[in-house]
Design a protein around this motif. Structure first.
Motif, PDB file in Angstrom:
ATOM      1  N   CYS A   1     -63.902 -32.971  52.108  1.00 58.55           N
ATOM      2  CA  CYS A   1     -62.708 -32.487  51.414  1.00 58.55           C
ATOM      3  C   CYS A   1     -63.133 -31.780  50.124  1.00 58.55           C
ATOM      4  CB  CYS A   1     -61.774 -33.649  51.096  1.00 58.55           C
ATOM      5  SG  CYS A   1     -62.471 -34.821  49.914  1.00 58.55           S
TER       6      CYS A   1
ATOM      7  N   ASN B   1     -66.226 -35.406  49.734  1.00 58.52           N
ATOM      8  CA  ASN B   1     -66.403 -36.605  50.555  1.00 58.52           C
ATOM      9  C   ASN B   1     -66.218 -36.283  52.038  1.00 58.52           C
ATOM     10  OD1 ASN B   1     -66.979 -38.283  48.393  1.00 58.52           O
ATOM     11  ND2 ASN B   1     -64.801 -38.653  47.965  1.00 58.52           N
TER      12      ASN B   1
ATOM     13  N   HIS C   1     -65.086 -36.979  55.257  1.00 59.83           N
ATOM     14  CA  HIS C   1     -64.122 -37.851  55.944  1.00 59.83           C
ATOM     15  C   HIS C   1     -64.320 -37.838  57.454  1.00 59.83           C
ATOM     16  CE1 HIS C   1     -61.515 -38.739  52.473  1.00 59.83           C
ATOM     17  NE2 HIS C   1     -61.781 -37.503  52.062  1.00 59.83           N
TER      18      HIS C   1
ATOM     19  N   CYS D   1     -60.081 -41.927  48.301  1.00 59.19           N
ATOM     20  CA  CYS D   1     -60.610 -40.645  47.835  1.00 59.19           C
ATOM     21  C   CYS D   1     -59.502 -39.962  47.040  1.00 59.19           C
ATOM     22  CB  CYS D   1     -61.009 -39.788  49.031  1.00 59.19           C
ATOM     23  SG  CYS D   1     -61.640 -38.173  48.553  1.00 59.19           S
TER      24      CYS D   1
ATOM     25  N   CYS E   1     -58.481 -37.156  47.094  1.00 62.13           N
ATOM     26  CA  CYS E   1     -57.721 -36.183  47.884  1.00 62.13           C
ATOM     27  C   CYS E   1     -56.518 -36.839  48.565  1.00 62.13           C
ATOM     28  CB  CYS E   1     -58.605 -35.498  48.924  1.00 62.13           C
ATOM     29  SG  CYS E   1     -59.017 -36.539  50.338  1.00 62.13           S
TER      30      CYS E   1
END
Ligand SMILES: [Zn+2]
Lengths: 147, 435
Positions: free
Chosen positions: B248, B252, B254, B309, B311
């Motif tokens: 992202c 990170n 994902h 996270c 995001c």
């Protein structure tokens, strides 16, 4: 001046393993390359062998083919009288003019003359030649080593 | 639920979906693939033993060797009539691995690729320059169909022809680049040689890079040179191809957990490690029909993170792949990857990229040596220069890898080479029966 006096010296990397120096000598002898002068600088683990030979291009090709790391460097040669103070005069000229000698080696030739080889920083090469020649030192033409 | 919402599902909802799908996958694998039935029977496990996600760790592992042993179609859980696509990896040793997809599998693949593209909000206005190789390799077609499904304009450039690719990227106004990180760097270098201004002549805003591990330095260089958002795309053909995980805007990586369950294990004991600990990534597919994979050992080294996270995605993330479990060395308790040593050597002038790592025992401690071939260019200077080079390499290894290594300079061509992969590690510890 450089073209005339730059002697093509071969540098060879050697691991400190038994027989590696002999391997260099054998390879050059088989290729009929004549060693005119040599100098070995070493640490506990490796060394660099400096060679002046009669046919630098061939020597380098032969050594590379044998798997050695070999490169070509310009050095110059000065002829001095083979007696105390000969070496000093040359080094004095260079040091008084601020030219660093990276390394040097010598061999005593025939009669009472000795030949000194000098490696100086590349940017100082031409100036070193001019200084020495102006001060009356006898520079040896590269062609004299290549026969 | 929109595709993007799947990344933001409440955890409980996600976990119950995972459990339902895991049970289905295990049932299908057990009843449809003799290989799985045999493995489960040997381990004394029945599909009905899987009652919670915790039970996953009781199931046997699957390896690349299992795929090779069942070459080409032995692990397929559907008859070939239902297989609509076959991909294969180039095997550097032995048989290649073969993977198959049903029509449903391809739609799953497209979905996870769309979710990968959404990491940089790719949309129908984007022009996607896809320089992954098209063919047996999953990279090309994976990125292709994902972008097409979004409605972006896809340029199927495939690999090679660097200068022509640059011309097309500029002339078509590509906004998104898909390729390996090393090719992205190569494109940037050639573009500069050709006199392009990377930020003015091109309209790139994002790139999707994967298929090989990349160091942090390489990622930063690619992102800065091109002035783009760097999205790391992780995947492997045995699981689906690209589309297993994507990074992202916070960097990170994902994992699309509603389709793949990740675990991290100790590569030596096979024990599942707690979150936050480094180990080998193991993946289980939840929705694949043709080739269900149960606890596939990826050999990739990473760490699982379950903390939230920024995001907002609820799916967990893993760390960027550090290296291959095969290649990992443990020296006095520190993990060392040849790729890390390689990065250090590449930065230092005077040595070639050829090196070997030699590990030995000295008393109770491991002793590490790195042998590097010298480059001819350094012989012009004195022995002191070589000694300084040796010390510099030792310092860099200590600063970057936290290991005390002895660097030994060796003659060119003395280090063993093989056709494909060079042999990088000589581990003499086992010879003494030490460990
Ligand atoms: Zn995130």
């Amino acid at each position: 001046m450089r073209g005339k006096f730059a002697v093509k010296q071969i540098s060879v990397f050697l691991e400190n393993r038994r027989g590696r120096l002999a391997d260099v000598a054998r390879a050059l002898s088989e290729a009929e390359v004549n060693i005119r002068a040599l100098f070995l600088a070493d640490s506990s683990e490796f060394g660099i062998l400096r060679l002046v030979v009669n046919n630098p291009e061939k020597a380098r090709a032969v050594l590379s083919a044998e798997g050695f790391a070999a490169s070509e460097t310009d050095v110059f040669a000065v002829e001095v009288e083979d007696r105390p103070g000969g070496f000093y005069k040359v080094v004095k000229t260079l040091s008084e003019n601020g030219i660093d000698v990276e390394y040097t080696y010598a061999f005593a030739g025939a009669s009472n003359r000795a030949i000194l080889f000098f490696k100086v920083p590349d940017s100082e090469f031409d100036r070193a030649l001019e200084l020495l020649s102006n001060e009356g030192h006898k520079l040896v033409e590269a062609a004299e080593f290549y026969t | 639920m929109s595709l993007k919402e799947k990344d933001y599902m409440p955890r409980e909802e996600l976990q119950s979906l995972q459990l339902k799908r895991l049970k289905e996958t295990v049932e299908r694998a057990y009843h449809l693939v003799p290989f799985y039935r045999k493995k489960f029977d040997e381990a004394g496990i029945k599909p009905s033993d899987v009652k919670s996600l915790e039970d996953l760790k009781r199931l046997p592992f699957t390896t690349k060797q299992d795929l090779r042993d069942n070459y080409p179609f032995g692990l397929f859980a559907v008859p070939l009539e239902q297989v609509v696509r076959i991909h294969s990896s180039s095997g550097t040793t032995g048989k290649p691995t073969v993977v198959g997809y049903t029509r449903h599998d391809l739609s799953v693949w497209t979905e996870v690729m769309v979710r990968t593209y959404l990491m940089a909000d790719v949309n129908e206005k984007d022009i996607v320059h896809n320089a992954y190789g098209y063919g047996l390799f999953t990279g090309g077609l994976g990125f292709h169909y994902g972008a097409e499904a979004i409605g972006a304009s896809v340029v199927p450039a495939s690999g090679g022809f660097t200068k022509r690719q640059l011309m097309l990227m500029k002339d078509f106004g590509a906004t998104v680049l898909c390729c390996t990180p090393s090719f992205a760097l190569h494109l940037a270098e050639v573009a500069k040689e050709e006199g392009y201004n990377l930020k003015e002549d091109f309209r790139l805003r994002a790139g999707f890079f994967g298929a090989e591990p990349a160091s942090k330095a390489l990622k930063e260089t690619v992102a800065e040179e091109w002035g783009i958002q760097y999205v790391e795309a992780y995947g492997l053909s045995e699981i689906i191809g690209p589309g297993v995980a994507a990074s992202c805007k916070h960097g990170n990586l994902h994992v699309f957990e509603d389709h793949f369950i990740p675990e991290v294990i100790d590569p030596e004991t096979g024990e599942v490690l707690p979150d936050g600990e480094e180990g080998e990534l193991v993946l289980t597919t939840l929705t694949k029909q043709a080739l269900p994979m149960i606890r596939y050992r990826t050999k990739d080294i990473t760490v699982i993170h379950r903390e939230p996270c920024p995001c907002g995605r609820t799916i967990l993330y893993i760390e960027s792949i550090k290296g291959r479990a095969d290649d990992m060395l443990i020296v006095n308790g520190v993990n060392v990857f040849p790729s890390q040593v390689e990065h250090v050597i590449a930065k230092v002038e005077g040595v070639t990229p050829n090196y070997v790592i030699v590990v030995d025992k000295k008393g109770v401690l491991d002793k590490l040596e790195v042998w590097v071939e010298v480059d001819e260019s350094i012989l012009k200077d004195g022995v002191g220069t070589l000694e300084r080079l040796q010390r510099k390499l030792e310092e860099e290894l200590l600063n970057n890898l936290y290991i005390n290594a002895k660097v030994k300079l060796v003659e060119p061509k003395t280090l063993e080479r093989s056709m494909g992969k060079a042999k990088r590690i000589v581990d003499r510890r086992q010879l003494e029966g030490g460990r």
